[in-house]
Design an enzyme around this catalytic site. Structure first.
Site, short mmCIF file in Angstrom:
data_model
loop_
_atom_site.label_atom_id
_atom_site.label_comp_id
_atom_site.label_asym_id
_atom_site.label_seq_id
_atom_site.Cartn_x
_atom_site.Cartn_y
_atom_site.Cartn_z
N GLY A 19 -12.93 5.20 8.91
CA GLY A 19 -13.58 3.91 8.76
C GLY A 19 -15.06 3.95 9.05
O GLY A 19 -15.63 2.99 9.55
N SER A 52 -11.45 11.18 7.15
CA SER A 52 -12.80 10.66 7.01
C SER A 52 -13.53 10.78 8.35
O SER A 52 -13.67 11.88 8.87
CB SER A 52 -12.75 9.23 6.48
#
Length: 526
Positions: free
Chosen positions: A153, A232
């Site tokens: 995120g 990520s």
């Protein structure tokens, strides 16, 4: 809690065993019956059957650190100690943004998939958010391997309260315990505040690992076989962890999806301090010319919602691609370093077995974000973005580990399934591989998987569990070769109708040499 998990589904914690007839329940083990109470360093935790997989014990909202509020805002985490009853958890404060609703060619399932991935499900935010979740099946092994998930995120949003990362299917179909954690985000986790330790979110992650090491045995887990995996920003966090805790890593294995320490450039201390002072000035707490301790004291007294709003107004860093969030890891020489390329080559990290995965077209997701921000890039620029942020850093990280004799495997995901399309040509976009690994594709998309999709999802999860079960030899026994840059050792997942095929790393890294290690084209991905 609102959203995906309701208050009635939360873990319940008691400070001490109850007297009399209930005392025997304090030492129950999850293998005895689904949802059995277990005693941890946080107290007695009461579970329940998972809603989709009733043979799985689900324990949600277990506190691993004290609420990071008041004087603990921006400070390192403190181990949880309380006599209160805990009935719910929440996500850490973040600027969540919004998904564009008018992207050309959206499929019927696109908005649902994107809102799930982007944590736009209306979940409650609070600074009291340092919780973790545990899923474990009641049968099979006495001591199971553990997969501990670190969500992504961009270090600014997301959370463990997400249907993407629901661990019940993975725990049910494979002999593994799944743990997901929250950690502080945005300015709360990466404040830049003067005279304070930096990157406290990464210290949150470490404290969660320590909690799991101390307590996972009572859930049926093996504290000697914990592997951390993330995607990520979470994938980068996994690599950061190996560098920061080289002498005492605790964990046995590492898995990064779509991100390593080479994927982006951290802030300098000066940059992060300037961003903090921009917020403090907006809040009426002074700036760089004021007494630093008084500035921090003032910001700590402001409502977290005001701090979130002020942080959201700080201008993004300049970028040739997408806007780059500014509240993210800061070079401090302790948890984050300024020379990861050199450190990777020199072997200055915990030499733990490592599995690195990237997707063949991560940009398929980011094109939607660009559209929402009125950013227009050519197809060639998107290809460079994909290479610079994901494909090339993954390959460089793998080569650096292999050169130093670290057991390393690299995979590249090619799966393109009808029920997961976002628009024509969205391809293997950022995050789509997780729906296969966690077995959550049907629940997130609302559309049944194909038989081949189910077969592949089971195959992929089996490989990850093989690694967690035996990080040094598990994937070799599974049939995957260790990484070698000169041989066909890159595992092409869901490639040409097969579960896996082996390619040469250079087959997917065309164009990386021309970038010369420059990841500027990928700015804004993290």
């Amino acid at each position: 809690m609102t959203g995906f998990w309701k208050v009635t589904g939360s873990a319940i914690l008691f400070a001490a065993c109850l007297p009399g007839a209930y005392a025997q329940k304090c030492s129950s083990h999850p293998k005895e019956h689904v949802g059995a109470s277990v005693r941890t360093s946080s107290g007695l935790i009461k579970g329940h059957p998972a809603p989709y997989r009733p043979e799985v014990s689900e324990y949600l909202g277990i506190p691993y650190a004290s609420p990071p509020t008041g004087d603990l805002r921006f400070a390192p985490p403190v181990a949880f100690a309380s006599e209160d009853t805990i009935e719910a958890s929440s996500d850490c404060p973040a600027n969540t943004g919004s998904t564009p609703t008018d992207y050309p060619g959206y499929t019927p399932q696109a908005i649902k998939i994107l809102k799930s991935f982007r944590q736009e499900l209306g979940t409650f935010q609070s600074e009291d958010c340092l919780y973790l979740n545990v899923w474990t099946r009641t049968t099979v092994s006495e001591s199971k391997p553990v997969l501990l998930w670190i969500h992504g995120g961009r270090f600014t949003n997301g959370g463990a309260n997400n249907p993407y990362y629901d661990g019940q299917s993975l725990a049910d179909e494979h002999d593994v315990i799944v743990v997901t954690i929250n950690y502080r985000l945005n300015i709360f986790g990466f404040s830049g505040a003067p005279n304070l330790p930096q990157n406290v979110a990464l210290l949150d992650q470490r404290m969660a690992v320590e909690w799991v090491q101390r307590n996972i045995a009572v859930f049926g887990g093996d504290p000697e076989r914990i592997s951390i995996f993330g995607q990520s920003a979470g994938g980068s966090s996994v690599d950061y962890y190996a560098h920061a805790w080289a002498e005492n890593p605790i964990v046995a294995g590492l898995i990064s999806h779509s991100g390593t320490s080479l994927s982006f450039v951290p802030n300098t201390a000066e940059e992060s301090a300037s961003y903090f002072y921009t917020v403090s000035k907006a809040l009426g707490c002074g700036d760089a010319d004021s007494d630093a301790d008084e500035v921090v004291k003032c910001v700590r007294q402001k409502p977290f919602t005001d701090v979130v709003k002020a942080a959201g107004k700080v201008s993004a860093a300049s970028s040739p691609a997408l806007p780059q969030p500014v509240f993210h890891p800061t070079e401090d020489g302790v948890t984050v370093f300024d020379n990861y390329a050199q450190r990777t080559s020199a072997g200055k990290y915990a030499h733990l077995p490592y599995l690195i995965n990237s997707n063949n077209y991560e940009a398929g997701y980011y094109r939607i974000s660009a559209y929402g921000g009125n950013v227009s890039l050519t197809d060639d620029q998107w290809d460079k973005y994909n290479l610079a942020a994901f494909t090339c850093p993954s390959g460089t990280s793998a080569r650096g580990r292999a050169t130093n004799g670290v057991p390393i495997w690299q995979s590249h995901y090619f799966g393109d399934w009808d029920n997961l399309h976002l628009y024509p040509g969205s391809g293997t976009y950022h995050g789509v591989d997780l729906l296969m690994l966690f077995g959550t594709a049907e629940h997130v998309s609302g559309i049944r998987n194909s038989d081949k999709e189910d077969e592949f999802a089971h195959y992929m999860a089996s490989a990850w569990v093989a690694f967690a079960s035996d990080p040094r030899e598990g994937l070799t026994k599974f049939g995957w070769p260790q990484y070698n840059a000169d041989e066909s050792t890159l595992v092409a997942l869901a490639y040409n109708g097969k579960n896996a095929e082996f390619l040469r790393p250079s087959d997917v890294e065309q164009g990386c040499a021309a970038l010369k290690g420059n990841n500027t084209y990928g700015k804004g991905a993290f």
